[in-house]
Design a protein around this motif. Structure first.
Motif, PDB file in Angstrom:
ATOM      1  N   VAL A 108      -9.801  -7.933  -0.692  1.00  0.00           N
ATOM      2  CA  VAL A 108     -10.290  -8.132  -2.064  1.00  0.00           C
ATOM      3  C   VAL A 108     -11.248  -7.001  -2.441  1.00  0.00           C
ATOM      4  N   GLY A 109     -12.135  -6.626  -1.520  1.00  0.00           N
ATOM      5  CA  GLY A 109     -13.043  -5.506  -1.764  1.00  0.00           C
ATOM      6  C   GLY A 109     -12.295  -4.204  -1.972  1.00  0.00           C
ATOM      7  N   TRP A 110     -11.221  -3.999  -1.220  1.00  0.00           N
ATOM      8  CA  TRP A 110     -10.396  -2.806  -1.385  1.00  0.00           C
ATOM      9  C   TRP A 110      -9.765  -2.788  -2.783  1.00  0.00           C
ATOM     10  N   GLY A 111      -9.310  -3.946  -3.235  1.00  0.00           N
ATOM     11  CA  GLY A 111      -8.744  -4.032  -4.577  1.00  0.00           C
ATOM     12  C   GLY A 111      -9.778  -3.707  -5.646  1.00  0.00           C
ATOM     13  N   ILE A 112     -10.993  -4.186  -5.464  1.00  0.00           N
ATOM     14  CA  ILE A 112     -12.072  -3.879  -6.411  1.00  0.00           C
ATOM     15  C   ILE A 112     -12.393  -2.391  -6.375  1.00  0.00           C
ATOM     16  N   PHE A 113     -12.421  -1.807  -5.179  1.00  0.00           N
ATOM     17  CA  PHE A 113     -12.656  -0.360  -5.061  1.00  0.00           C
ATOM     18  C   PHE A 113     -11.571   0.426  -5.793  1.00  0.00           C
ATOM     19  N   LEU A 114     -10.318   0.032  -5.602  1.00  0.00           N
ATOM     20  CA  LEU A 114      -9.226   0.728  -6.274  1.00  0.00           C
ATOM     21  C   LEU A 114      -9.383   0.636  -7.793  1.00  0.00           C
ATOM     22  N   TRP A 115      -9.777  -0.529  -8.279  1.00  0.00           N
ATOM     23  CA  TRP A 115      -9.918  -0.727  -9.718  1.00  0.00           C
ATOM     24  C   TRP A 115     -11.086   0.082 -10.287  1.00  0.00           C
ATOM     25  N   PHE A 142      -0.321  12.465  -6.627  1.00  0.00           N
ATOM     26  CA  PHE A 142      -1.544  11.673  -6.464  1.00  0.00           C
ATOM     27  C   PHE A 142      -1.213  10.189  -6.347  1.00  0.00           C
ATOM     28  N   SER A 143      -0.271   9.718  -7.153  1.00  0.00           N
ATOM     29  CA  SER A 143       0.129   8.310  -7.094  1.00  0.00           C
ATOM     30  C   SER A 143       0.696   7.962  -5.726  1.00  0.00           C
ATOM     31  N   PHE A 144       1.575   8.818  -5.201  1.00  0.00           N
ATOM     32  CA  PHE A 144       2.141   8.568  -3.877  1.00  0.00           C
ATOM     33  C   PHE A 144       1.065   8.592  -2.798  1.00  0.00           C
ATOM     34  N   CYS A 145       0.149   9.529  -2.887  1.00  0.00           N
ATOM     35  CA  CYS A 145      -0.932   9.601  -1.892  1.00  0.00           C
ATOM     36  C   CYS A 145      -1.776   8.332  -1.908  1.00  0.00           C
ATOM     37  N   VAL A 146      -2.117   7.868  -3.103  1.00  0.00           N
ATOM     38  CA  VAL A 146      -2.932   6.650  -3.208  1.00  0.00           C
ATOM     39  C   VAL A 146      -2.164   5.450  -2.676  1.00  0.00           C
ATOM     40  N   VAL A 147      -0.883   5.354  -2.990  1.00  0.00           N
ATOM     41  CA  VAL A 147      -0.065   4.240  -2.485  1.00  0.00           C
ATOM     42  C   VAL A 147      -0.012   4.264  -0.958  1.00  0.00           C
ATOM     43  N   LEU A 148       0.216   5.442  -0.382  1.00  0.00           N
ATOM     44  CA  LEU A 148       0.312   5.544   1.078  1.00  0.00           C
ATOM     45  C   LEU A 148      -1.014   5.230   1.764  1.00  0.00           C
ATOM     46  N   SER A 150      -3.474   3.385   0.551  1.00  0.00           N
ATOM     47  CA  SER A 150      -3.747   1.966   0.367  1.00  0.00           C
ATOM     48  C   SER A 150      -2.880   1.109   1.285  1.00  0.00           C
ATOM     49  N   ALA A 151      -1.612   1.460   1.416  1.00  0.00           N
ATOM     50  CA  ALA A 151      -0.726   0.720   2.325  1.00  0.00           C
ATOM     51  C   ALA A 151      -1.201   0.850   3.763  1.00  0.00           C
ATOM     52  N   TRP A 152      -1.609   2.055   4.144  1.00  0.00           N
ATOM     53  CA  TRP A 152      -2.125   2.270   5.500  1.00  0.00           C
ATOM     54  C   TRP A 152      -3.376   1.426   5.733  1.00  0.00           C
ATOM     55  N   PHE A 153      -4.285   1.425   4.751  1.00  0.00           N
ATOM     56  CA  PHE A 153      -5.540   0.685   4.906  1.00  0.00           C
ATOM     57  C   PHE A 153      -5.287  -0.809   5.092  1.00  0.00           C
ATOM     58  N   ALA A 165       0.159  -1.382  -1.427  1.00  0.00           N
ATOM     59  CA  ALA A 165       0.964  -0.788  -2.489  1.00  0.00           C
ATOM     60  C   ALA A 165       0.903  -1.649  -3.750  1.00  0.00           C
ATOM     61  N   PHE A 166       0.902  -2.946  -3.574  1.00  0.00           N
ATOM     62  CA  PHE A 166       0.809  -3.868  -4.704  1.00  0.00           C
ATOM     63  C   PHE A 166      -0.510  -3.691  -5.447  1.00  0.00           C
ATOM     64  N   LEU A 167      -1.606  -3.540  -4.712  1.00  0.00           N
ATOM     65  CA  LEU A 167      -2.907  -3.343  -5.347  1.00  0.00           C
ATOM     66  C   LEU A 167      -2.947  -2.046  -6.150  1.00  0.00           C
ATOM     67  N   VAL A 168      -2.342  -0.996  -5.629  1.00  0.00           N
ATOM     68  CA  VAL A 168      -2.285   0.264  -6.387  1.00  0.00           C
ATOM     69  C   VAL A 168      -1.450   0.067  -7.649  1.00  0.00           C
ATOM     70  N   GLY A 169      -0.371  -0.677  -7.541  1.00  0.00           N
ATOM     71  CA  GLY A 169       0.450  -0.954  -8.713  1.00  0.00           C
ATOM     72  C   GLY A 169      -0.321  -1.665  -9.809  1.00  0.00           C
ATOM     73  N   LEU A 170      -1.267  -2.520  -9.417  1.00  0.00           N
ATOM     74  CA  LEU A 170      -2.105  -3.185 -10.404  1.00  0.00           C
ATOM     75  C   LEU A 170      -3.058  -2.215 -11.099  1.00  0.00           C
ATOM     76  N   CYS A 171      -3.402  -1.134 -10.424  1.00  0.00           N
ATOM     77  CA  CYS A 171      -4.379  -0.175 -10.946  1.00  0.00           C
ATOM     78  C   CYS A 171      -3.750   0.945 -11.768  1.00  0.00           C
ATOM     79  N   ILE A 172      -2.443   1.060 -11.752  1.00  0.00           N
ATOM     80  CA  ILE A 172      -1.779   2.127 -12.509  1.00  0.00           C
ATOM     81  C   ILE A 172      -1.955   1.861 -14.002  1.00  0.00           C
ATOM     82  N   PRO A 173      -2.492   2.829 -14.753  1.00  0.00           N
ATOM     83  CA  PRO A 173      -2.683   2.602 -16.195  1.00  0.00           C
ATOM     84  C   PRO A 173      -1.367   2.655 -16.962  1.00  0.00           C
ATOM     85  N   HIS A 174      -1.326   1.916 -18.045  1.00  0.00           N
ATOM     86  CA  HIS A 174      -0.135   1.890 -18.890  1.00  0.00           C
ATOM     87  C   HIS A 174      -0.326   2.709 -20.163  1.00  0.00           C
ATOM     88  N   GLU A 175      -1.482   3.336 -20.311  1.00  0.00           N
ATOM     89  CA  GLU A 175      -1.731   4.154 -21.487  1.00  0.00           C
ATOM     90  C   GLU A 175      -0.766   5.328 -21.521  1.00  0.00           C
TER      91      GLU A 175
END
Length: 190
Positions: A108-115, A142-148, A150-153, A165-175
């Motif tokens: 959960v803390g990792w998800g908050i950090f990503l956000w 950059f997106s692939f690096c962050v996904v990898l 985060s998945a490793w962590f 990977a799911f947490l990074v997907g939540l953080c991807i902006p839609h703008e």
């Protein structure tokens, strides 16, 4: 679960054929309660994209019913994913629930950090894009690096890599269509 049961059955059959005592074989099945809780939580996750597609096809997406349905499904899925992380942590650490709870809070803390730390970088990348028609190669990299990472962590912490990977997907902006463009760039690869 069924492949595990079949593998155990094959191992037992081979042990009997070779004369190996069954007591010396490792039993790899999780406790039944862990299996039951995992199955229950996994089955409670809705097929959110399918639900959105059905509502869009029936032209209910912008109605009060459609908005309420998608909101309820989103809240239910978020809760189920959190419970799924907790259940996987409990199955991984069956002897110590405190460690499982610690793993849950670390994720959960990792998800908050990503956000709070990584999502602003994504937003900055989107705002610096020369055109809103295409995403830069660096943005994809950059997106692939962050996904990898985060998945490793999340794998190292003790839950499956898919949660990172799911947490990074939540953080991807839609703008400016960033998420759609990223999907279009990588869908041939995936």
């Amino acid at each position: 679960m069924i492949p595990d049961i079949l593998a155990d059955q094959i191992a037992h059959d081979n042990a009997i054929a070779n004369g190996t005592p069954l007591d010396s074989l490792p039993l790899s099945l999780p406790p039944f309660t862990s299996f039951l809780v995992f199955t229950g939580v996994a089955m409670s996750i809705t097929a959110f994209p399918v639900l959105a597609r059905i509502l869009a096809e029936k032209k209910l997406l912008g109605t009060v019913v459609g908005i309420a349905t998608l909101t309820a499904a989103a809240v239910g899925d978020a809760t189920a994913w959190c419970l799924l992380v907790l259940v996987v942590a409990l199955i991984t650490n069956p002897s110590n629930a405190i460690i499982a709870l610690y793993v849950f809070f670390v994720v959960v803390g990792w998800g908050i950090f990503l956000w709070l730390a990584i999502r602003p970088i994504f937003v900055w990348l989107v705002s610096r894009s020369p055109s809103s028609d295409s995403i830069s190669r660096f943005g994809v990299f950059f997106s692939f690096c962050v996904v990898l990472v985060s998945a490793w962590f999340t794998q190292v912490v003790g839950v499956h890599a898919i949660f990172g990977a799911f947490l990074v997907g939540l953080c991807i902006p839609h703008e400016h269509g960033f998420a759609i463009q990223l999907t279009e760039k990588v869908e041939d690869l995936v």
